[in-house]
Design a protein around this motif. Structure first.
Motif, PDB file in Angstrom:
ATOM      1  N   GLU A   1       1.122  -1.437  -0.390  1.00 55.96           N
ATOM      2  CA  GLU A   1      -0.192  -0.080  -0.348  1.00 55.96           C
ATOM      3  C   GLU A   1       1.144   1.127  -0.089  1.00 55.96           C
ATOM      4  OE1 GLU A   1      -1.616  -1.823   3.154  1.00 55.96           O
ATOM      5  OE2 GLU A   1      -2.608  -3.477   1.915  1.00 55.96           O
ATOM      6  N   LYS A   2       1.798   1.512   0.689  1.00 56.54           N
ATOM      7  CA  LYS A   2       2.738   2.413   0.767  1.00 56.54           C
ATOM      8  C   LYS A   2       3.882   2.722  -0.144  1.00 56.54           C
ATOM      9  CE  LYS A   2       1.882   1.767   6.188  1.00 56.54           C
ATOM     10  NZ  LYS A   2       2.819   1.521   7.070  1.00 56.54           N
ATOM     11  N   GLY A   3       4.155   1.663  -0.872  1.00 58.23           N
ATOM     12  CA  GLY A   3       4.822   1.596  -2.345  1.00 58.23           C
ATOM     13  C   GLY A   3       6.857   1.181  -1.065  1.00 58.23           C
ATOM     14  N   TYR A   4       7.536   2.058  -1.975  1.00 53.55           N
ATOM     15  CA  TYR A   4       9.217   2.179  -1.577  1.00 53.55           C
ATOM     16  C   TYR A   4       9.386   2.379   0.139  1.00 53.55           C
ATOM     17  CZ  TYR A   4      10.607   0.495  -5.624  1.00 53.55           C
ATOM     18  OH  TYR A   4      10.686  -0.771  -7.528  1.00 53.55           O
ATOM     19  N   ILE A   5       9.977   1.596   0.639  1.00 52.33           N
ATOM     20  CA  ILE A   5       9.823   2.415   1.691  1.00 52.33           C
ATOM     21  C   ILE A   5      11.294   2.606   1.561  1.00 52.33           C
ATOM     22  CG2 ILE A   5       9.775   2.582   4.427  1.00 52.33           C
ATOM     23  CD1 ILE A   5       6.994   1.004   4.020  1.00 52.33           C
ATOM     24  N   SER A   6      11.938   3.578   2.242  1.00 55.27           N
ATOM     25  CA  SER A   6      13.591   3.645   2.683  1.00 55.27           C
ATOM     26  C   SER A   6      13.987   2.791   3.835  1.00 55.27           C
ATOM     27  CB  SER A   6      14.284   5.267   2.822  1.00 55.27           C
ATOM     28  OG  SER A   6      14.895   5.377   4.255  1.00 55.27           O
ATOM     29  N   PRO A   7      15.643   1.950   4.006  1.00 49.07           N
ATOM     30  CA  PRO A   7      15.632   1.745   5.093  1.00 49.07           C
ATOM     31  C   PRO A   7      15.930   2.132   6.269  1.00 49.07           C
ATOM     32  CG  PRO A   7      17.316   1.729   3.320  1.00 49.07           C
ATOM     33  CD  PRO A   7      16.480   2.110   2.779  1.00 49.07           C
ATOM     34  N   ASN A   8      16.096   3.609   5.705  1.00 52.66           N
ATOM     35  CA  ASN A   8      16.278   4.621   7.716  1.00 52.66           C
ATOM     36  C   ASN A   8      14.846   3.804   8.001  1.00 52.66           C
ATOM     37  OD1 ASN A   8      18.867   5.356   7.193  1.00 52.66           O
ATOM     38  ND2 ASN A   8      17.717   7.044   5.883  1.00 52.66           N
ATOM     39  N   ALA A   9      13.679   3.609   8.159  1.00 53.46           N
ATOM     40  CA  ALA A   9      12.427   3.251   8.443  1.00 53.46           C
ATOM     41  C   ALA A   9      11.625   2.123   8.736  1.00 53.46           C
ATOM     42  CB  ALA A   9      11.252   3.934   7.465  1.00 53.46           C
ATOM     43  N   PHE A  10      13.171   1.445   8.640  1.00 52.80           N
ATOM     44  CA  PHE A  10      12.506   0.108   9.045  1.00 52.80           C
ATOM     45  C   PHE A  10      13.569  -0.905   9.293  1.00 52.80           C
ATOM     46  CE2 PHE A  10      12.999  -0.982   4.264  1.00 52.80           C
ATOM     47  CZ  PHE A  10      13.522  -1.670   4.705  1.00 52.80           C
ATOM     48  N   ILE A  11      14.645  -0.036   9.006  1.00 55.60           N
ATOM     49  CA  ILE A  11      15.875  -1.132   9.731  1.00 55.60           C
ATOM     50  C   ILE A  11      16.597  -1.118  10.897  1.00 55.60           C
ATOM     51  CG2 ILE A  11      18.803  -1.429   9.666  1.00 55.60           C
ATOM     52  CD1 ILE A  11      17.738  -2.434   7.015  1.00 55.60           C
ATOM     53  N   PRO A  12      16.084  -0.384  11.844  1.00 52.87           N
ATOM     54  CA  PRO A  12      16.512  -0.062  12.980  1.00 52.87           C
ATOM     55  C   PRO A  12      14.997  -0.899  13.793  1.00 52.87           C
ATOM     56  CG  PRO A  12      16.571   1.954  12.005  1.00 52.87           C
ATOM     57  CD  PRO A  12      16.184   1.270  11.047  1.00 52.87           C
ATOM     58  N   LEU A  13      13.822  -0.685  13.783  1.00 48.09           N
ATOM     59  CA  LEU A  13      13.142  -1.704  14.383  1.00 48.09           C
ATOM     60  C   LEU A  13      13.940  -3.758  13.850  1.00 48.09           C
ATOM     61  CD1 LEU A  13      10.749  -1.998  16.351  1.00 48.09           C
ATOM     62  CD2 LEU A  13       9.932  -2.189  13.898  1.00 48.09           C
ATOM     63  N   ALA A  14      14.231  -3.646  12.647  1.00 47.33           N
ATOM     64  CA  ALA A  14      14.411  -5.212  12.111  1.00 47.33           C
ATOM     65  C   ALA A  14      15.905  -5.439  13.334  1.00 47.33           C
ATOM     66  CB  ALA A  14      14.397  -4.762  10.605  1.00 47.33           C
TER      67      ALA A  14
END
Ligand code: C2E
Ligand code: MG
Ligand code: MG
Ligand code: MG
Length: 273
Positions: free
Chosen positions: A68-81
């Motif tokens: 739904e949201k399209g491309y998400i930058s790694p800065n937005a999910f790497i920390p949580l991963a």
């Protein structure tokens, strides 16, 4: 009145914590789904040698292609991963996919180039990292000189003897290691000279900054790299002026929007000769 204010303040604080917590849980669930449904992609940003003016490799950069949201930058999910440990699974995929893709280009007949993969702290500290890299190279058929890994200063400088062992293991495999975002973390000059590292990547902060001090820092990093027998690459090069400055200062390589943004694998083929 004061009491009331404090109570409200406390409530506000409490509800914002649970909102963040809920959001974290949602992202975690979605990340698990993303792994399961192959929603990750690698984009490739060319790296150019400033002497030959040729593309010599690509940095593989992770993208989450969210339904739904399209491309998400790694800065937005790497920390949580990283926090949830999901980075191990994601990181395994990145390594595998970057090697597979690079080998595919070679099989298609393009002259071989290097691919550079970012490692997170947890990935780098895995006991079996060297083995994993070796197996991935075997499975994909990519020769080690066409793979590079990037770690950050703080990773390299923690727990020295253990890090040294991993770095030597990678070196013995024939895989080069670069220090990413150099200049923004903590480095010890002692370890920089002792560790088997092949390249420093100057953080874009120093390349983009207009202040004269930034140019002084860039010059020093270039000279230091060469004095320590390392190559040096500038990240975030966006203008012709920056490029000219770096060329004058004998920087080895550049990467940045001036030449190209990170592109999808099929578009990266335009950079091969
Ligand atoms: P990085 O490794 O320092 O990657 C460089 C970042 O700078 C990339 O952002 C790239 O798109 C951006 N960039 C390149 N040239 C320019 C430029 O000229 N101007 C500007 N403004 N930006 C430029 P991206 O792709 O959003 O990645 C952000 C960070 O996420 C990376 O920083 C890296 O630390 C991390 N990352 C990306 N892929 C992976 C991965 O597969 N695994 C891990 N663990 N981390 C990753
Ligand atoms: Mg990087
Ligand atoms: Mg960087
Ligand atoms: Mg970075």
């Amino acid at each position: 009145v004061i009491k009331n204010k404090q109570r409200n303040h406390y409530k506000l604080f409490e509800s914002s914590i649970s909102e963040n917590f809920k959001e974290m849980l949602t992202i975690e669930t979605e990340l698990r789904r993303a792994i399961k449904h192959s929603q990750f992609e690698l984009h490739y940003q060319p790296q150019i040698n400033l002497v030959s003016n040729k593309v010599i490799g690509f940095e593989a950069l992770l993208r989450w292609n969210h339904p739904e949201k399209g491309y998400i930058s790694p800065n937005a999910f790497i920390p949580l991963a990283e926090k949830t440990g999901l980075i191990i699974e994601i990181g395994d995929w990145v390594l595998q996919e970057a090697c597979r893709q690079n080998r595919e280009w070679q099989i298609k007949g393009y002259a071989p180039l290097k691919v550079s993969v970012n490692l997170s702290v947890k990935q780098f500290l895995q006991k079996n990292l060297v083995k994993k890299v070796e197996q991935t190279l075997q499975q994909t058929g990519l020769e080690p000189q066409y793979l590079e890994v990037e770690i950050t200063e703080s990773m390299a400088m923690s727990n020295e003897s253990y890090i040294m062992e991993t770095l030597l293991g990678l070196k013995n495999l024939g895989v080069n290691v670069s220090i990413d975002d150099f200049g923004t973390g903590y480095s010890s000059m002692k370890y920089l000279s002792q560790f088997p590292l092949s390249k420093l990547k100057i953080d874009q902060l120093f390349i983009r900054g207009e202040r004269e001090q930034n140019q002084a820092i860039v010059k020093s990093i270039i000279h230091m790299s060469h004095a320590l027998n390392m190559k040096v690459i500038a990240e975030g090069v966006e203008t012709k002026e920056q490029l000219e400055f770096l060329k004058n200062e004998r920087c080895d390589e550049i990467q940045g929007f001036y030449f190209s943004k990170p592109v999808r694998a099929q578009d990266a083929e335009l950079f091969f000769v």
